[in-house]
Design an enzyme around this catalytic site. Structure first.
Site, mmCIF file in Angstrom:
data_model
loop_
_atom_site.group_PDB
_atom_site.id
_atom_site.type_symbol
_atom_site.label_atom_id
_atom_site.label_comp_id
_atom_site.label_asym_id
_atom_site.label_seq_id
_atom_site.Cartn_x
_atom_site.Cartn_y
_atom_site.Cartn_z
ATOM 1 N N ASN A 1 -7.491 0.812 6.982
ATOM 2 C CA ASN A 1 -7.312 1.984 7.783
ATOM 3 C C ASN A 1 -6.062 1.661 8.431
ATOM 4 O O ASN A 1 -5.515 0.764 8.741
ATOM 5 C CB ASN A 1 -8.306 2.451 8.752
ATOM 6 N N TYR B 1 0.910 -1.285 -0.028
ATOM 7 C CA TYR B 1 0.106 -0.018 0.015
ATOM 8 C C TYR B 1 0.864 1.243 -0.042
ATOM 9 O O TYR B 1 0.962 2.004 1.148
ATOM 10 C CB TYR B 1 -0.822 -0.074 1.284
ATOM 11 N N ASN C 1 -14.704 1.484 -1.966
ATOM 12 C CA ASN C 1 -15.003 1.669 -0.501
ATOM 13 C C ASN C 1 -15.412 3.068 -0.259
ATOM 14 O O ASN C 1 -15.431 3.525 1.039
ATOM 15 C CB ASN C 1 -13.680 1.103 0.398
ATOM 16 N N ARG D 1 -9.083 11.929 13.887
ATOM 17 C CA ARG D 1 -8.330 12.081 12.811
ATOM 18 C C ARG D 1 -8.660 13.333 11.943
ATOM 19 O O ARG D 1 -9.981 13.510 11.881
ATOM 20 C CB ARG D 1 -8.562 11.025 12.041
ATOM 21 N N LYS E 1 -2.003 4.570 -3.394
ATOM 22 C CA LYS E 1 -2.792 5.542 -3.173
ATOM 23 C C LYS E 1 -2.604 6.818 -3.870
ATOM 24 O O LYS E 1 -1.338 7.674 -3.787
ATOM 25 C CB LYS E 1 -2.553 5.980 -1.651
ATOM 26 N N HIS F 1 -2.434 -1.224 5.849
ATOM 27 C CA HIS F 1 -1.571 0.076 6.236
ATOM 28 C C HIS F 1 -0.267 -0.558 6.879
ATOM 29 O O HIS F 1 0.491 0.273 7.347
ATOM 30 C CB HIS F 1 -2.245 1.145 6.937
ATOM 31 N N LYS G 1 -1.349 -1.783 -4.381
ATOM 32 C CA LYS G 1 -2.304 -0.633 -4.254
ATOM 33 C C LYS G 1 -1.903 0.485 -4.033
ATOM 34 O O LYS G 1 -1.301 0.961 -2.853
ATOM 35 C CB LYS G 1 -3.300 -1.125 -3.117
ATOM 36 N N HIS H 1 -10.833 -3.316 2.155
ATOM 37 C CA HIS H 1 -10.284 -1.852 2.698
ATOM 38 C C HIS H 1 -9.494 -1.980 4.028
ATOM 39 O O HIS H 1 -9.617 -2.679 4.664
ATOM 40 C CB HIS H 1 -11.459 -0.849 2.847
#
Lengths: 438, 438
Positions: free
Chosen positions: B335, B149, B282, B417, B197, B362, B195, B333
């Site tokens: 986080n 990622y 997502n 966040r 970002k 992550h 993947k 997905h």
């Protein structure tokens, strides 16, 4: 603590249970319905049980897996056999439209898997002391509602000769006698909704039957009619129109005609007449693969699932979530069964939030004499089966009764359900299942 | 045996974990990511754990349920709280399109439920000695594939001042440095898909990044690009066309533009150009309620689920069956998270047959220094997390590490966040999240 459960032995006992001469569009029920009772005994001597379709083919399918089952951990077995649930393509002519449930080759592997899954869950539940519903997500209800399931029938309570059962209901081949049957059934079980098996007499008589039921019971008791695909689209629409009021109070029109396309046409035409009676199905739609087209065409508004052929309890839960997502109702289909299956249905229903109609059950057609669970028949009170805190499915096998069921099976001349043969034997030697008939 | 598990106490520990200055279309990651670690201790002293979104709101939502949780049986609790999963209507402007996952009010209750469900399953698993995957249907795979990622990032390894982490990757704000990051990450973890970002630099630079990755890695390593809705439909189509080859080998284009309608338009236009690169989501699709419209419009061909906000593990399984039914792919997905969440993802993935792409994680962005599970970081080998036979999620809490995480949280000035605030602080005082940006 580390819990080691290992399956030491699988036993499959074919049994026969007396069944009254019930009529449907498939023909006539034989004097005995067949079931297979499964046992999964762990090395600790705990026995998980389950009940599935009867006769040789289901038994053979299970026995073929003996090597994968013996020695397996029931927590893991449902995973390692998941491959059985992946798509089997459907031959439209060999579907539940033409074959009775349990004979539909499309879901053969799913039926086998389901029987094993339930047995594993019961074994786990009985080992850890937890009800099955609490192993699959937790109960959302303690009482599972079932619906009365009246049939047109010939005289007789099932069984044959000296092994005949009492005929509680007598011959019911007219609207009046069908209403009498429902009244008796409600007195005994307290059912709060009625699912009427049609597709037997001329549709006008079946319409009249529903109208008499409605007059007798009033609008507070939802009515459903299920001719098992016996009608043309035109007839289906006509029945839907003539029974708009009677089926419109929480009831539904179930599989009036064959095929998803046919159902969709009935739906469109009823809606165009301002009639919103939902269509339910367990014939046009029998597996996940059927759903995209059925949903696209709005062919059914209620899916009647059955853990016995939808791939087990967890797959019924998946299905219910899918139905909730697409704003479809959910209820449950039934075949002739005893208390093990009834408790299976009740447990999965208890752990399935989106169950929007009382479930079907043939249970009132079977008798104490044939029940294989300890303590005899499961009580149905106010139309509901209670989920207790008993472990597993909450029932154990009565081995004397099981042995009697097996004896009956050995004496039985048939090894699979054949409603056509029975119809030819007793009603009309030239009878054929014709779809549509009217 | 009768197993009585009763939850004696629920503990929720908010922690902060160092996080590098990663960029996305939401802005810039803060020096610490927040998480809440849950413990459900039974009267027998067994502790079930789970990990969820960080900060005050998730903690408060959990503590509000304390009375329903303490004294409950974990087998039953997931049933009695099921009502939390029923539809919360979505305000389109307060969705994951505009808010980071964990702040989307549409799924607030589902996030809370999921955290409890996982903790209950871990508690059950640890009490009976069974892995969680085998409690929810049984594993269908022992090794769960994850994807690298890579992010554009500023210099820095996360944390602040004397608590700063080593910067393994350095600043990566160009195609070349991003490729370098991926090479390092693959050397360490062996990931077999990437993947990436995006949504950070000009789309031309992001296209170039993918092209360089493709040249470097070859067609055997599937590439995905995820700009988190940063692009117009036109830009999305342009990127899709320019990267048809690079994304076409088992990769996908993830949430290029906002909304189901926007995604559907991208899909139609790409197909009309003969480009069949699947769209994943997502952001446009975050809950079951979104699916009927998304499916009707063919807005996404892959659903990226996340048990943390889809209502838990069993709901991910429901979702996967739904996706299989409608011929949609499924992946996961992620986080920022630690080992408890990683193992949660791995266990549900292990028990979900229809998982068609390696899951996001992550995890490489977090460090040993912050890990709260005993034994330190979970190994990712050849891109996979192994499911062992250890009970529950297979991990236990290291309470010293947990205390350190909590200390970090106490020192942290923020309680949720906020990637926009961080962006303004370090990059551009006037920065605003603009959708679409390009």
């Amino acid at each position: 603590m580390s819990l080691e459960i290992k399956i030491k032995e699988m036993r499959v006992t074919p049994i026969a249970i007396a069944d009254p001469p019930l009529r449907s569009s498939y023909g006539l029920h034989q004097p005995y319905a067949l079931r297979n009772i499964l046992e999964f005994e762990s090395e600790d001597g705990v026995v998980g049980i389950s009940e599935t379709y009867g006769g040789e083919a289901p038994m053979d399918a299970l026995l073929t897996l003996n090597e994968e089952i013996v020695g397996a951990d029931p927590f893991e077995l449902t995973g390692s056999l998941q491959h059985m649930l992946s798509g089997q393509s459907g031959d439209a002519d060999a579907s539940q439209t033409h074959l009775v449930p349990g004979e539909n080759p499309v879901d053969a592997n799913r039926r086998t898997y389901a029987a094993i899954e339930v047995g594993c869950l019961d074994l786990i539940g009985k080992t850890v002391g937890k009800p099955v519903c609490d192993l699959i997500g937790g109960r959302v209800r303690d009482r599972v509602p079932f619906s009365a399931y009246p049939f047109y029938k010939h005289a007789g309570g099932g069984g044959e000769g000296g092994d005949s059962r009492e005929d509680k209901y007598g011959e019911c081949l007219s609207p009046e006698t069908l209403v009498g049957q429902v009244i008796k059934m409600r007195e005994e079980y307290g059912f709060k909704s009625i699912k009427f098996k049609a597709g037997v007499l001329n549709p006008n008589e079946e319409i009249e039957t529903i109208k008499q039921l409605y007059r007798e019971l009033g609008p507070g008791i939802p009515l459903r009619i299920d001719p098992n695909s016996a009608w043309t689209v035109d007839t289906s629409v006509r029945v839907g129109k003539e029974l708009a009021v009677e089926l419109g109070r929480g009831g539904y029109l179930e599989d009036p005609t064959a095929s998803i396309a046919g159902m969709a046409e009935v739906r469109r035409r009823l809606l165009s007449e301002g009639i919103n009676t939902p269509l339910a199905t367990n014939v046009a739609v029998t597996c996940f693969e059927d759903l995209p087209y059925a949903i696209k065409e709005d062919a059914a508004q209620i899916i009647l699932c059955d853990h016995h052929y939808w791939g087990g309890m967890r797959h019924v839960q998946h299905l219910a979530q899918l139905c909730q997502t697409f704003d479809l109702g959910v209820s449950m289909h039934s075949n002739n069964h005893l208390g093990v299956s009834l408790m299976g249905m009740a447990h999965v229903a208890a752990a399935t939030p989106h169950l929007t109609y009382a479930c079907d059950t043939h249970y009132p057609w079977q008798t104490e004499e044939d029940e294989v669970v300890v303590g005899g028949r499961i009580p149905i009170i106010e139309g509901c089966v209670e989920i207790t805190d008993k472990p597993g499915l909450g029932v154990e096998l009565d081995y004397d009764q099981l042995a009697r069921g097996r004896e009956r099976y050995e004496k039985c001349p048939y090894r699979k359900r054949d409603d056509t043969a029975e119809m030819r034997k007793h009603v009309d030697p030239d009878w054929e299942r014709k779809l549509p008939r009217w």
